[in-house]
Design an enzyme around this catalytic site. Structure first.
Site, short mmCIF file in Angstrom:
data_model
loop_
_atom_site.label_atom_id
_atom_site.label_comp_id
_atom_site.label_asym_id
_atom_site.label_seq_id
_atom_site.Cartn_x
_atom_site.Cartn_y
_atom_site.Cartn_z
N ASP A 439 0.85 -1.20 0.00
CA ASP A 439 0.00 0.00 0.00
C ASP A 439 0.88 1.24 0.00
O ASP A 439 1.99 1.23 0.52
CB ASP A 439 -0.92 0.02 1.22
CG ASP A 439 -2.19 0.82 0.98
OD1 ASP A 439 -3.28 0.22 0.96
OD2 ASP A 439 -2.10 2.06 0.79
N ASP A 459 4.40 2.31 -3.59
CA ASP A 459 3.49 2.92 -4.55
C ASP A 459 3.34 1.94 -5.71
O ASP A 459 4.29 1.72 -6.47
CB ASP A 459 4.09 4.25 -5.02
CG ASP A 459 3.20 4.93 -6.07
OD1 ASP A 459 2.19 4.33 -6.49
OD2 ASP A 459 3.55 6.06 -6.47
N VAL A 460 2.17 1.34 -5.82
CA VAL A 460 2.01 0.28 -6.84
C VAL A 460 2.12 0.82 -8.27
O VAL A 460 2.31 0.05 -9.20
CB VAL A 460 0.68 -0.51 -6.67
CG1 VAL A 460 0.70 -1.31 -5.38
CG2 VAL A 460 -0.53 0.39 -6.76
N TYR A 553 -13.19 5.80 -13.67
CA TYR A 553 -13.32 4.64 -12.79
C TYR A 553 -13.96 3.46 -13.53
O TYR A 553 -13.44 2.34 -13.53
CB TYR A 553 -14.14 5.02 -11.56
CG TYR A 553 -14.24 3.91 -10.52
CD1 TYR A 553 -13.16 3.62 -9.69
CD2 TYR A 553 -15.41 3.17 -10.37
CE1 TYR A 553 -13.24 2.62 -8.74
CE2 TYR A 553 -15.51 2.16 -9.43
CZ TYR A 553 -14.42 1.88 -8.61
OH TYR A 553 -14.50 0.89 -7.68
N LYS A 557 -12.09 -0.09 -14.53
CA LYS A 557 -12.52 -1.38 -13.99
C LYS A 557 -12.96 -2.33 -15.11
O LYS A 557 -12.78 -3.55 -15.01
CB LYS A 557 -13.65 -1.18 -12.97
CG LYS A 557 -13.18 -0.52 -11.66
CD LYS A 557 -12.23 -1.43 -10.88
CE LYS A 557 -11.93 -0.88 -9.49
NZ LYS A 557 -11.04 -1.75 -8.70
#
Ligand code: ZN
Length: 656
Positions: A439, A459-460, A553, A557
Site C-alpha cells: 500500500d 506505490d504500486v 473509474y 474497472k
C-alpha cells in the site's frame, strides 16, 4: 551475556510460591539463549487445597502448550506428589502410559497436560526446580569429552547425567543416581540436553541457573573464544529459484510450505565453511528441536535426494521401533547453501520462524564446539529418529490441532492498508495464509502483527518498486500462491465534458496499469505454486453497469476485468485460476468520503441512506463481505472455476 533479571520488587507482585515460580519461569523464558519455543520447564512443590479444604502435597509443573516467557499460574498442572512417587516406584512405564497417568493424576482436570519431565521434577528433593536447554551448556555437553568440560567449567557441585530420552527412563536414571549425588548439589547437567537447578525457592533455583550458565559462558570465552564478524555478503538469488525450491519442498511435504530466507553474516560465514556438509549433518543441540528442524538440515538444493535419504533412514530405523510408526513428511525444515544462505521451512510462517530461531542458536554452538572443543557431537541419527517419532513429541503436534485450510500458502494483496484490500488480508491471515500487503499508506507495515504478515509501503504505480517488493515477499515466504489486486482509486466525479486528463491518467495508473504490472511480475511465481496459483481481481459493478460521472473509474474497472479474463485464458495451462469480484456500494473503504457519498446520492436523487442500500436485498455491502467472497474464490471450493465474475452487490434488478 547471560543476565540475572530477578528483581525482588517485581517478584513481590506475584502471589505465593506458585506466583514466584511464574515470575521465575518468565525470566528464564525471556532469554532465547536459555529457552526457545517450548523448550525448558519449571516447577514448584507446594500445597494444593481442594474443595473440601484438604491439604495435598503437590507438584506444580509447567503444562505443555505454554511457553515459559508468557506463562500464567494456570499454565502449571498440579499433581499429587504421593502419586508421582508411586509411579516412580514402577519398574517400567511406557510413554503413553506415563502421560495417561500424569493426565489422570491432575488435581484440576482443567489444567494443561503436565510436562513429560514431571516425574524428574517430582523426584528432585527440592521445592523449586528450573530447567533450560541453555546454549552455553549444550556447547559443553555436545562434544567428545563433554563430561570433563562440564566439570571444568561448572565445578564439582554439579551432577552429570548421561543422555537418556526424557520421560520415565530419564526419571528412573536420575533417581538411581540421586542418593550418591551430593545432597547440596546446585545443579544437574543432562548430557546433550540441558541444565536443571533447584533450591528451597524459585529465586534460589533461578539464581543458581544464571550463576552456572555464567560460569559456562566465562569458561567458553576463555577456552573457546569465538571469532566475531560475519561472512561474505550473499549474492542475490533470482526469486524464481527460491520459488522452485519452495515448490519442491512443498511437494516433498505433501502440502504448501512457507520458506524463509536468511542471509545474515553469521549464516553466510557458516554456509561458506568448507566442512559445511560434514558439520551441519550432525544433529540438533537438544532433542526437542527435532520436531521443528527435522533430525538433520539439508545441505545444497537436492530436495528429492534429501527426502529419499530420509525415507531410507526411516525404513532402517522402523525395524528397531517398538511400535509401528507412520512416516512423517520427509521435507527438510532447514536448508543450508553457500549461495542461498539458510532457508527455513514450516507449515506456517510461525513454524518457519521457529526453525530459524533454533538454527540461529545452533550455528554458533556447532562452530565453537567444532573449532575449539574437539568437535561437535550430537546424538546419533537413530536416536534423533527416535525423538522425532516419539509419541510424546507427536502428541505435542497433534494438540496443536488441524492447520487452517490455507495454511502454508502465500498471498500478495495490494491496497492492503484499508478497505477491501485490508479486509482481504485479514481474512487470508485468519485462514492461515502468510500475507504480504502492499500500500502507498505506510501504516500498512503495522496493519497486522506476527510472522505471517509482511506489510510493504510501496506505490504500486511505481513498477520497479512493486517488483522489488515482490522480491521481499519471496525472500520472506518463499513464493506466491495467491494474488489479490485490490488497490484502487475512484477519482473526482466529473462528466466527460469536464474530464481532467491528469485525473484520468491517475485512475488508470492505479486501477489498471499497477494491476497489469503485478500480474506480469507475479506470473512466474504463481506458475511455481505448489497448490496452483489463484488470482482475484477486485472489479466493480461499474464495469458491467457503468455510472454517470465516473468515466475513468468505470473504464478502468472494465479494462481491468478484460485484463483478468485474458490472464485466465493465458494461464489456465499453468494451473492458475483468475477470477473477478464485482463489489458495489462498499462504503466502509478509503474510496468514499462524506462528500463523494453525498454527491453520488444526489446524482441518483436519493438520500445517503437509501443510496447505500439501493439493491435487491436492501443490504449495505461491507468490505468483510467482499473479502469473504474473494478468499473463498482462492480456496479449493472453487478449484474448477476460472474467469468467473462474481457480484457482491446485494443484487440488482437489471442483472437478474
Ligand atoms: Zn528438557
Amino acid at each position: 551475556m547471560v543476565e540475572d533479571r530477578w528483581r525482588d520488587e517485581e517478584a513481590s507482585g506475584f502471589e505465593g510460591r506458585l506466583g514466584e515460580c511464574v515470575y521465575g519461569s518468565r525470566l528464564l523464558g525471556a532469554d532465547p539463549g536459555l529457552v526457545l519455543h517450548g523448550g525448558g520447564n519449571t516447577s514448584v512443590k507446594t500445597d494444593f487445597i481442594d474443595i473440601t479444604g484438604r491439604r495435598i502435597e503437590a507438584l506444580y509443573v509447567k503444562g505443555s502448550g505454554w511457553d515459559l516467557a508468557s506463562i500464567e499460574a494456570e499454565g502449571f498442572a498440579p499433581l499429587p506428589l504421593e502419586r508421582l512417587r508411586e509411579l516412580l516406584a514402577l519398574d517400567s512405564l511406557s510413554d503413553v502410559e506415563m502421560m495417561r497417568e500424569l493426565g489422570a493424576a491432575r488435581l484440576d482436570p482443567g489444567a494443561p497436560m503436565p510436562s513429560v519431565e514431571a516425574l524428574l521434577h517430582a523426584l528432585l528433593p527440592h521445592p523449586a526446580v528450573q530447567h533450560s536447554h541453555a546454549d552455553h551448556i549444550v556447547t559443553l555437553t555436545n562434544t567428545p569429552d563433554g563430561e570433563r568440560l562440564v566439570r571444568e567449567a561448572l565445578g564439582a557441585g554439579v551432577v552429570i547425567v548421561p543422555y537418556v530420552m526424557p520421560g520415565f527412563d530419564l526419571a528412573k536414571a536420575v533417581a538411581e543416581m540421586w542418593p550418591q549425588a551430593s545432597p547440596d548439589a546446585a545443579g544437574m547437567v543432562l548430557m546433550n540436553h540441558g541444565l536443571f537447578t533447584f533450591g528451597p525457592d524459585t529465586r534460589t533455583a533461578y539464581r543458581r541457573h544464571i550463576e552456572l550458565i555464567t560460569r559456562a559462558e566465562r569458561w567458553l570465552a576463555e577456552e573457546a573464544p569465538m571469532s566475531s564478524g560475519g561472512g561474505p555478503p550473499l549474492p542475490k538469488v533470482d526469486r524464481t529459484v527460491l520459488a522452485d525450491v519452495r515448490r519442491r519442498i512443498s511437494q516433498a511435504a505433501g502440502r504448501a510450505m512457507v520458506v524463509r530466507r536468511h542471509t545474515g553474516g553469521e549464516v553466510s560465514r557458516f554456509a561458506a565453511r568448507p566442512d559445511l556438509e560434514h558439520l551441519a549433518r550432525r544433529g540438533p543441540l537438544t532433542p526437542d528441536h527435532v520436531i521443528r528442524t527435522k533430525p538433520l538440515p539439508m545441505v545444497g538444493r537436492d530436495v528429492e535426494g534429501y527426502a529419499d535419504s530420509y525415507r531410507e533412514y526411516f525404513a532402517e530405523w522402523r525395524g528397531r521401533a517398538r511400535t509401528e510408526p507412520v512416516m512423517l513428511d520427509p521435507a527438510p525444515r532447514v536448508v543450508l547453501d553457500p549461495e542461498m544462505g539458510m532457508l527455513t521451512a514450516g507449515e506456517t510462517a510461525q513454524a518457519a520462524a521457529a526453525a530459524a530461531d533454533i538454527y540461529h542458536h545452533t550455528i554458533p554452538v556447532l562452530e565453537r564446539a567444532e573449532d575449539h572443543l574437539g568437535g561437535y557431537r550430537a546424538l546419533p541419527p537413530g536416536d534423533l529418529f527416535e525423538v522425532e517419532y516419539w509419541d510424546l513429541e507427536q502428541a505435542k503436534l497433534r494438540r496443536a490441532g488441524n492447520p487452517p485450510r490455507l495454511a502454508g500458502t502465500v498471498a500478495v494483496v495490494t491496497g492492503a492498508a484499508s478497505g477491501i484490500g485490508r479486509a482481504c488480508a485479514a481474512e487470508l491471515l485468519e485462514r492461515g495464509c502468510a500475507v504480504a500487503g502492499f500500500d502507498l499508506d505506510p501504516s500498512v507495515e503495522q496493519a497486522f502483527a506476527g510472522p505471517s504478515w509482511l506489510g510493504a509501503a510501496v506505490d504500486v504505480t511505481d513498477h520497479l518498486a512493486q517488483d522489488e517488493a515482490l522480491n521481499r515477499v519471496v525472500e520472506r515466504f518463499g513464493g506466491v500462491d495467491i494474488a489479490v489486486a485490490a488497490a484502487g482509486v475512484f477519482g473526482d466525479s466529473a462528466p466527460i465534458g469536464g474530464l481532467d486528463m491528469e485525473q484520468w491518467r491517475r485512475v488508470m495508473e492505479v486501477n489498471l496499469d499497477a494491476a497489469a504490472a503485478l500480474l506480469a511480475g507475479v506470473h512466474p511465481l504463481l506458475m511455481r505454486s505448489p497448490v496452483g496459483g489463484r488470482v482475484v481481481v477486485i472489479g466493480s459493478r461499474n464495469a458491467p453497469a457503468p455510472g454517470k460521472g465516473a468515466a475513468a473509474y468505470s473504464a478502468s474497472k472494465a479494462a481491468l476485468t478484460q485484463l483478468a479474463r485474458v490472464a485466465a485464458l493465458e494461464w489456465a495451462t499453468d494451473g492458475i485460476r483468475v477470477n473477478i469480484v464485482h463489489p458495489d456500494a462498499v462504503f466502509d473503504t478509503g474510496l468514499w468520503t462524506e462528500e463523494l457519498l453525498a454527491a453520488r446520492a444526489a446524482e441518483y436523487g436519493m438520500t445517503v441512506d437509501a443510496y447505500k442500500t439501493r439493491n435487491l436485498l436492501g443490504k449495505e455491502v461491507t468490505s468483510d463481505m467482499v473479502a469473504g467472497a474473494v478468499v473463498e474464490l482462492c480456496s479449493d471450493t472453487f478449484s474448477a472455476t476460472t474467469a468467473a465474475q462474481i457480484p457482491v452487490d446485494g443484487g440488482h434488478p437489471g442483472a437478474v
